[in-house]
Design an enzyme around this catalytic site. Structure first.
Site, PDB file in Angstrom:
ATOM      1  N   LYS A 105       0.803  -1.227   0.000  1.00  0.00           N
ATOM      2  CA  LYS A 105       0.000   0.000   0.000  1.00  0.00           C
ATOM      3  C   LYS A 105       0.839   1.283   0.000  1.00  0.00           C
ATOM      4  CE  LYS A 105      -4.194  -1.772   2.221  1.00  0.00           C
ATOM      5  NZ  LYS A 105      -5.194  -1.490   3.267  1.00  0.00           N
ATOM      6  N   ASP A 126     -10.154   2.796   1.508  1.00  0.00           N
ATOM      7  CA  ASP A 126     -10.330   2.401   2.913  1.00  0.00           C
ATOM      8  C   ASP A 126     -11.116   3.454   3.706  1.00  0.00           C
ATOM      9  OD1 ASP A 126      -9.155  -0.104   2.860  1.00  0.00           O
ATOM     10  OD2 ASP A 126      -7.149   0.653   3.324  1.00  0.00           O
TER      11      ASP A 126
HETATM   12  P1  NDP Z   1      -0.109  -1.141  10.608  1.00  0.00           P
HETATM   13  O1  NDP Z   1       0.889  -2.233  10.755  1.00  0.00           O
HETATM   14  O2  NDP Z   1       0.166  -0.016   9.684  1.00  0.00           O
HETATM   15  O3  NDP Z   1      -0.394  -0.510  12.077  1.00  0.00           O
HETATM   16  C1  NDP Z   1      -0.549  -1.341  13.198  1.00  0.00           C
HETATM   17  C2  NDP Z   1      -0.971  -0.511  14.407  1.00  0.00           C
HETATM   18  O4  NDP Z   1      -1.261  -1.432  15.470  1.00  0.00           O
HETATM   19  C3  NDP Z   1       0.095   0.443  14.929  1.00  0.00           C
HETATM   20  O5  NDP Z   1      -0.511   1.620  15.385  1.00  0.00           O
HETATM   21  C4  NDP Z   1       0.718  -0.343  16.091  1.00  0.00           C
HETATM   22  O6  NDP Z   1       1.226   0.484  17.111  1.00  0.00           O
HETATM   23  C5  NDP Z   1      -0.515  -1.050  16.633  1.00  0.00           C
HETATM   24  N1  NDP Z   1      -0.150  -2.238  17.399  1.00  0.00           N
HETATM   25  C6  NDP Z   1       0.401  -3.383  16.920  1.00  0.00           C
HETATM   26  N2  NDP Z   1       0.584  -4.257  17.933  1.00  0.00           N
HETATM   27  C7  NDP Z   1       0.165  -3.637  19.059  1.00  0.00           C
HETATM   28  C8  NDP Z   1       0.108  -4.029  20.431  1.00  0.00           C
HETATM   29  N3  NDP Z   1       0.535  -5.228  20.824  1.00  0.00           N
HETATM   30  N4  NDP Z   1      -0.408  -3.146  21.317  1.00  0.00           N
HETATM   31  C9  NDP Z   1      -0.854  -1.943  20.915  1.00  0.00           C
HETATM   32  N5  NDP Z   1      -0.819  -1.515  19.639  1.00  0.00           N
HETATM   33  C10 NDP Z   1      -0.323  -2.356  18.724  1.00  0.00           C
HETATM   34  O7  NDP Z   1      -1.468  -1.895  10.231  1.00  0.00           O
HETATM   35  P2  NDP Z   1      -2.738  -1.307   9.430  1.00  0.00           P
HETATM   36  O8  NDP Z   1      -2.944   0.096   9.847  1.00  0.00           O
HETATM   37  O9  NDP Z   1      -2.626  -1.634   8.002  1.00  0.00           O
HETATM   38  O10 NDP Z   1      -3.921  -2.233  10.020  1.00  0.00           O
HETATM   39  C11 NDP Z   1      -4.390  -2.052  11.340  1.00  0.00           C
HETATM   40  C12 NDP Z   1      -5.561  -2.992  11.604  1.00  0.00           C
HETATM   41  O11 NDP Z   1      -6.674  -2.658  10.785  1.00  0.00           O
HETATM   42  C13 NDP Z   1      -5.231  -4.458  11.305  1.00  0.00           C
HETATM   43  O12 NDP Z   1      -5.825  -5.244  12.300  1.00  0.00           O
HETATM   44  C14 NDP Z   1      -5.891  -4.709   9.972  1.00  0.00           C
HETATM   45  O13 NDP Z   1      -6.268  -6.056   9.826  1.00  0.00           O
HETATM   46  C15 NDP Z   1      -7.130  -3.800  10.075  1.00  0.00           C
HETATM   47  N6  NDP Z   1      -7.646  -3.373   8.772  1.00  0.00           N
HETATM   48  C16 NDP Z   1      -8.930  -3.735   8.449  1.00  0.00           C
HETATM   49  C17 NDP Z   1      -9.472  -3.322   7.243  1.00  0.00           C
HETATM   50  C18 NDP Z   1     -10.880  -3.736   6.903  1.00  0.00           C
HETATM   51  O14 NDP Z   1     -11.273  -3.611   5.719  1.00  0.00           O
HETATM   52  N7  NDP Z   1     -11.660  -4.171   7.851  1.00  0.00           N
HETATM   53  C19 NDP Z   1      -8.698  -2.506   6.269  1.00  0.00           C
HETATM   54  C20 NDP Z   1      -7.363  -2.162   6.736  1.00  0.00           C
HETATM   55  C21 NDP Z   1      -6.876  -2.594   7.943  1.00  0.00           C
HETATM   56  P3  NDP Z   1       2.809   0.788  17.259  1.00  0.00           P
HETATM   57  O15 NDP Z   1       3.072   2.029  16.454  1.00  0.00           O
HETATM   58  O16 NDP Z   1       3.007   0.995  18.720  1.00  0.00           O
HETATM   59  O17 NDP Z   1       3.558  -0.420  16.733  1.00  0.00           O
END
Ligand code: NDP
Length: 305
Positions: free
Chosen positions: A96, A132
């Site tokens: 992306k 999105d």
């Molecule tokens: P990214 O990898 O870009 O971001 C992940 C985020 O999750 C970061 O803010 C990260 O925080 C946080 N995170 C990860 N692990 C933890 C933890 N253990 N505790 C707290 N925070 C945590 O992912 P995306 O933004 O692409 O996706 C995010 C979510 O949205 C996913 O679950 C994905 O499946 C879902 N999604 C669903 C869609 C749909 O159509 N329903 C479309 C797009 C996404 P940090 O900066 O601290 O690492």
């Protein structure tokens, strides 16, 4: 393989292809694809092909395929997809962000979101867009009867999906957005990507939500915490104001710890399936310039279980 668009000549859509298959691609009919790495788990071929089947005889020869493409091959891959007459492409992890630098053109909203999930064929190459934001906006309306316009929104997470949501909230003239994240670094990156401090956007550490949160708001989980069935919730909702509507972008598992707590506290709550369907429907409408049967997409997801 024959170059006619008879149904018999169409490659099967229920398998995963790669760039080697694309080099040998002789199917000349209108093709669509999702590219990711890995990609085998994707439900996009099911929902798009089910919708295309319902969209009338003019789309009978259209198919949507899944391709496993490593991120370092995205640029050359797109040139080949264009040569092979692919009308549209969806991008998922890890493409992306990379797409911003390899697509021929990027729509300004996708640029602000910092991510492209939809490529639309143009003569010279692909135009990158992001559906999105549209997906989450429609999901909130449908599932929680909530408009973004004028709303107070709390977003958990500061990654790609959170950033697209913040931009959509601002584009839709929300009242204010609060973004909570585990790492401070990503919060700073998010603010930087918005062009610096914005009076409509406040940030907070996920472990310490501010006392001053609005009394009535929409809370959206855009962290990946909850993807594993035994994951804890990213937030304890009992420490938030009570009048919350809760949306979790995660749809698998269908009920995360966050959603379970929301239901226990009597808060309206929904998972991310509706976002998945609405972003897909918007992409398909861009490619086909036609009305997309959203209910057929929901049914295809239900049938795939
Ligand atoms: P990214 O990898 O870009 O971001 C992940 C985020 O999750 C970061 O803010 C990260 O925080 C946080 N995170 C990860 N692990 C933890 C933890 N253990 N505790 C707290 N925070 C945590 O992912 P995306 O933004 O692409 O996706 C995010 C979510 O949205 C996913 O679950 C994905 O499946 C879902 N999604 C669903 C869609 C749909 O159509 N329903 C479309 C797009 C996404 P940090 O900066 O601290 O690492």
């Amino acid at each position: 393989m024959s170059s006619s668009v008879s149904t018999a000549s169409i490659p099967p859509w229920n398998r995963v292809y790669n760039l080697q298959d694309l080099e040998n691609w002789s199917f000349k009919g209108p093709s669509l694809a999702v590219l990711g790495h890995p990609i085998a788990h994707s439900l996009s071929p099911q929902i798009h092909n089910a919708a295309l089947q319902q969209m009338g005889p003019q789309f009978a020869g259209w198919r949507y395929f899944a391709f496993d493409v490593p991120v370092e091959h995205l640029g050359e891959g797109l040139t080949l997809f264009h040569q092979k007459n692919f009308q549209g492409i969806n991008l998922t992890i890890p493409h992306k962000v990379e797409a911003l630098s390899v697509a021929a053109d990027i729509d300004p909203v996708a640029k602000k979101m910092g991510a492209v999930n939809t490529l639309i064929r143009q003569e010279q190459g692909y135009l990158g867009r992001n559906t999105d934001g549209f997906g989450i906006q429609n999901a909130l309306l449908e599932e929680l009867s909530s408009e973004l316009s004028g709303a107070d929104i709390i977003i958990l997470g500061a990654g790609g999906a959170a950033r697209a949501t913040v931009v959509q909230c601002l584009e839709s003239n929300c009242n204010k957005v609060w973004v909570g994240n585990r790492s401070e670094e990503r919060l700073s990156e998010l603010i930087h990507s918005l062009g610096g401090e914005n009076p409509k956007v406040s940030t907070f550490p996920l472990s310490a939500p501010p006392k001053s949160l609005p009394t009535s708001s929409i809370l959206i989980n855009a962290t990946s915490l909850g993807l594993r069935p035994d994951d804890p919730s990213p937030a304890d909702l009992s420490t938030f104001p009570r009048n919350l509507r809760v949306y979790d972008m995660i749809y698998n598992p269908p009920e995360t710890a966050l959603l379970a707590q929301a239901r226990k506290l009597g808060m309206p709550a929904a998972n991310g399936l509706s976002m998945l369907v609405h972003q897909a429907a918007k992409s398909l409408s861009y490619w086909t310039d036609s009305k997309v049967p959203v209910n057929t997409m929901f049914q295809a997801l239900a049938d795939s279980k």
